[in-house]
Scaffold this motif. Sequence first.
Motif, mmCIF file in Angstrom:
data_model
loop_
_atom_site.group_PDB
_atom_site.id
_atom_site.type_symbol
_atom_site.label_atom_id
_atom_site.label_comp_id
_atom_site.label_asym_id
_atom_site.label_seq_id
_atom_site.Cartn_x
_atom_site.Cartn_y
_atom_site.Cartn_z
ATOM 1 N N GLU A 161 1.682 68.627 -1.654
ATOM 2 C CA GLU A 161 3.128 68.708 -1.776
ATOM 3 C C GLU A 161 3.735 67.307 -1.650
ATOM 4 O O GLU A 161 3.236 66.498 -0.867
ATOM 5 N N PRO A 162 4.827 67.040 -2.346
ATOM 6 C CA PRO A 162 5.502 65.747 -2.180
ATOM 7 C C PRO A 162 5.758 65.428 -0.711
ATOM 8 O O PRO A 162 5.537 64.318 -0.257
ATOM 9 N N SER A 163 6.182 66.431 0.050
ATOM 10 C CA SER A 163 6.562 66.156 1.435
ATOM 11 C C SER A 163 5.401 65.669 2.280
ATOM 12 O O SER A 163 5.605 65.074 3.330
ATOM 13 N N VAL A 215 5.340 61.660 1.588
ATOM 14 C CA VAL A 215 6.520 60.813 1.737
ATOM 15 C C VAL A 215 7.047 60.990 3.160
ATOM 16 O O VAL A 215 6.689 61.940 3.841
#
Lengths: 438, 438
Positions: free
Chosen positions: A64-66, A69
């Motif tokens: 997931e992007p989260s 980042v």
Amino acid sequence: MDPTTKINIPESELERIVIVGGGFGGLQMARKLVKANYQVVLIDRNNYHQFQPLFYQVAMAGLEPSSIVFPFRKLFQGRENIFIRMAEVTHVDPVARQLQTPLGHCNYDHLIVATGADTNYYGNEELARRTLPMKSVSEALYLRNSILDDYEDALTTPSYDDRQELVDIVIVGGGATGVELAGSLAEMKKHVLPKDYPELDVEAEFDIYLVQSGDVILKGMSANSSAKALKYLEDLGVKVLLNSRVESFDGKQVTLDDGSTIVSQKVIWAAGIRGEPLKGLPPESITYGNRLAVDRFNRVKGTENIYAIGDVAYMEEPAFPKGHPQVAQVAIQMGEHLARNFRYRHLRGEEWEPFHYRDKGSMATIGRGRAVVDIPKPEFHFGGVMAWLVWLVVHLFAILGSRNKVFVFLNWVYNYINYNQSLRLIIRPRKVPAERTP
Amino acid sequence: MDPTTKINIPESELERIVIVGGGFGGLQMARKLVKANYQVVLIDRNNYHQFQPLFYQVAMAGLEPSSIVFPFRKLFQGRENIFIRMAEVTHVDPVARQLQTPLGHCNYDHLIVATGADTNYYGNEELARRTLPMKSVSEALYLRNSILDDYEDALTTPSYDDRQELVDIVIVGGGATGVELAGSLAEMKKHVLPKDYPELDVEAEFDIYLVQSGDVILKGMSANSSAKALKYLEDLGVKVLLNSRVESFDGKQVTLDDGSTIVSQKVIWAAGIRGEPLKGLPPESITYGNRLAVDRFNRVKGTENIYAIGDVAYMEEPAFPKGHPQVAQVAIQMGEHLARNFRYRHLRGEEWEPFHYRDKGSMATIGRGRAVVDIPKPEFHFGGVMAWLVWLVVHLFAILGSRNKVFVFLNWVYNYINYNQSLRLIIRPRKVPAERTP
């Protein structure tokens, strides 16, 4: 906005260092200036730092992007000398020592340009418009969505030829990004797609092309590692085209420089990067690859109190007469070094120390259980499962935040056991749902 | 697309059941028809099932969308009689027994309308345009992004009045969605925002309003639980306005029916839902709340071979003379029941059994360690930490997939220990980065 409006940062007696860009270089610099006798302003277009080496796993629905980042505000909670602003810097005025942003202008005593690099299309507007880049987590997410969308469309496309346009993927550029993406697409083709799309003949119909202009892939690595990586990719069924260049792409067909064509609607462009300096800097400061020429103290040529670090900086030193490679390690080391010069030498009026890059080696992974690692001193290359494990550990430790480490690790373990990324979701933020009611 | 194009699903000798909508009802029905002697086609506008009860945690940056949604293809891997198509159904022709979609038309022998409900603005176009809904994970993500964007903007807004527009939030609707959202916003205000935005006076400036038309919140629950929930919200500092209605909202100011106003740019609309039936169904089949009138066998009034389940269905039974509540449990039980009628009775020519709803109770959570639970038989209400733990366990078990369970659980533990959601990220899929190079 009225250009006389001031960005709302408290006045201070301390000198103000403004860092533009919170990538590897800018973030490292800000962290090393925590509690220093400077007011530090970090400006980024996003509210988070992005861990670029794993973008391709976001694109391939493995993470997931989260997980890769990290919000700046959380990183700097309780750090009173650090101010964070989410804004696009539109212009710099070196004489007035002032930046323009949509939030108002911002004065600086010292400006650090850490704006990195963006995709390089070498002036080809058609390729810029029609191919997919992967230089931010948002672009990786877009790529994921469009790959999944096209597989769904392929299901309802009875014609073989039309279907090829949807399922074949062309990756341009045989650097780490292109190679890792190709390897991971090939894994998905092998393990996931046949289960998700039993109605399609994945094995026979889905092709992955990697187009590389030179005669090796992973050019920056040892000949040994390059050859090994090529073999890994070919074992996985990737069609690697060496000494080939993309001439044109009309949205449905790629034409190579030898006149041959590949039918595909999806071309991923990872063929190069170019520096992304701020507008308003003097033309003489810009050099090869649209980068900013800096001396060994990261001072930008032809300016005062302006510094550049990371991918956007071009510095020559005896061991690197043609500049450093544009990789995370250089940016991190420059950020840390410049922060030290400011913190321990500038304030005491001492002479600054010149930057010196220590190459810690490089690595790339090509699918499950396969990677290549080069270590410079003593020179040593290895590949296979051992290299893959080293790759995993190094990247896991490099990710910011214990939560992110745990989540990435669990995802990897889960995907490894299941041969089955679970994030094949086409999610887009949306305010109002599409009309459907009568 | 040419309306004569056929959606590409293999011909079969089995009767074809087409389910439109993969929410709680449609998904449950499809799962109970795995390996049954039917060809089952599940059509949804997304490629994933959404776990609606936790949307508010996505909006509040406590969970990632991927933790509460699940790709259909993965759920039905290896299930040969289930076909999944991602499409918007634009029209149904009950005479031709045919659906229209952008992918082509699709014939059915039996059509299950499981399209659920969407936000109800009661005909007020201004509110529909200007307020934020939260009926899909995409909308929850949009809400998250816009809340975080506004806090960032507040930092550079020197005027107190202008800042109020950005930081104050109005939630309309005192049902479970509104109450859970208000509770979780209040927690974020208390624990997270002061650390993220030390430059702002969060305690004094950030207000959360909950506007409810009736004289209680959580109207469907017991008086006991309603009163307890109200107290919890007020303890958390939420300004609950009972017996109040929103008359208008100009984008900067909300006007209530007593003439009072609240300054805010962000109004979240959770004041009601309306059924979202398919276009082309006869007008006489549509009843209260834009729902489809069905008999005890879920057959839609005035049609043949068309059935409705879940939020879009309106069924009266002796214990529920005014229809069932529009909650997940009803949809799940209807989906399962209808599947059983098809699987075990229809194929054998046996008489169908009428649906009967078994109420398992209801619950809502209001921030950390506080919830209310109503159990119907024997009637029993409780609140506090015990109710909160019950809420956690029930929701954790209801989420599909072991990976999602693990990730939600870890997120909850992490957030509970840290008082600090870590997903405060403004991420949007994006193809081309904004222009910044000179």
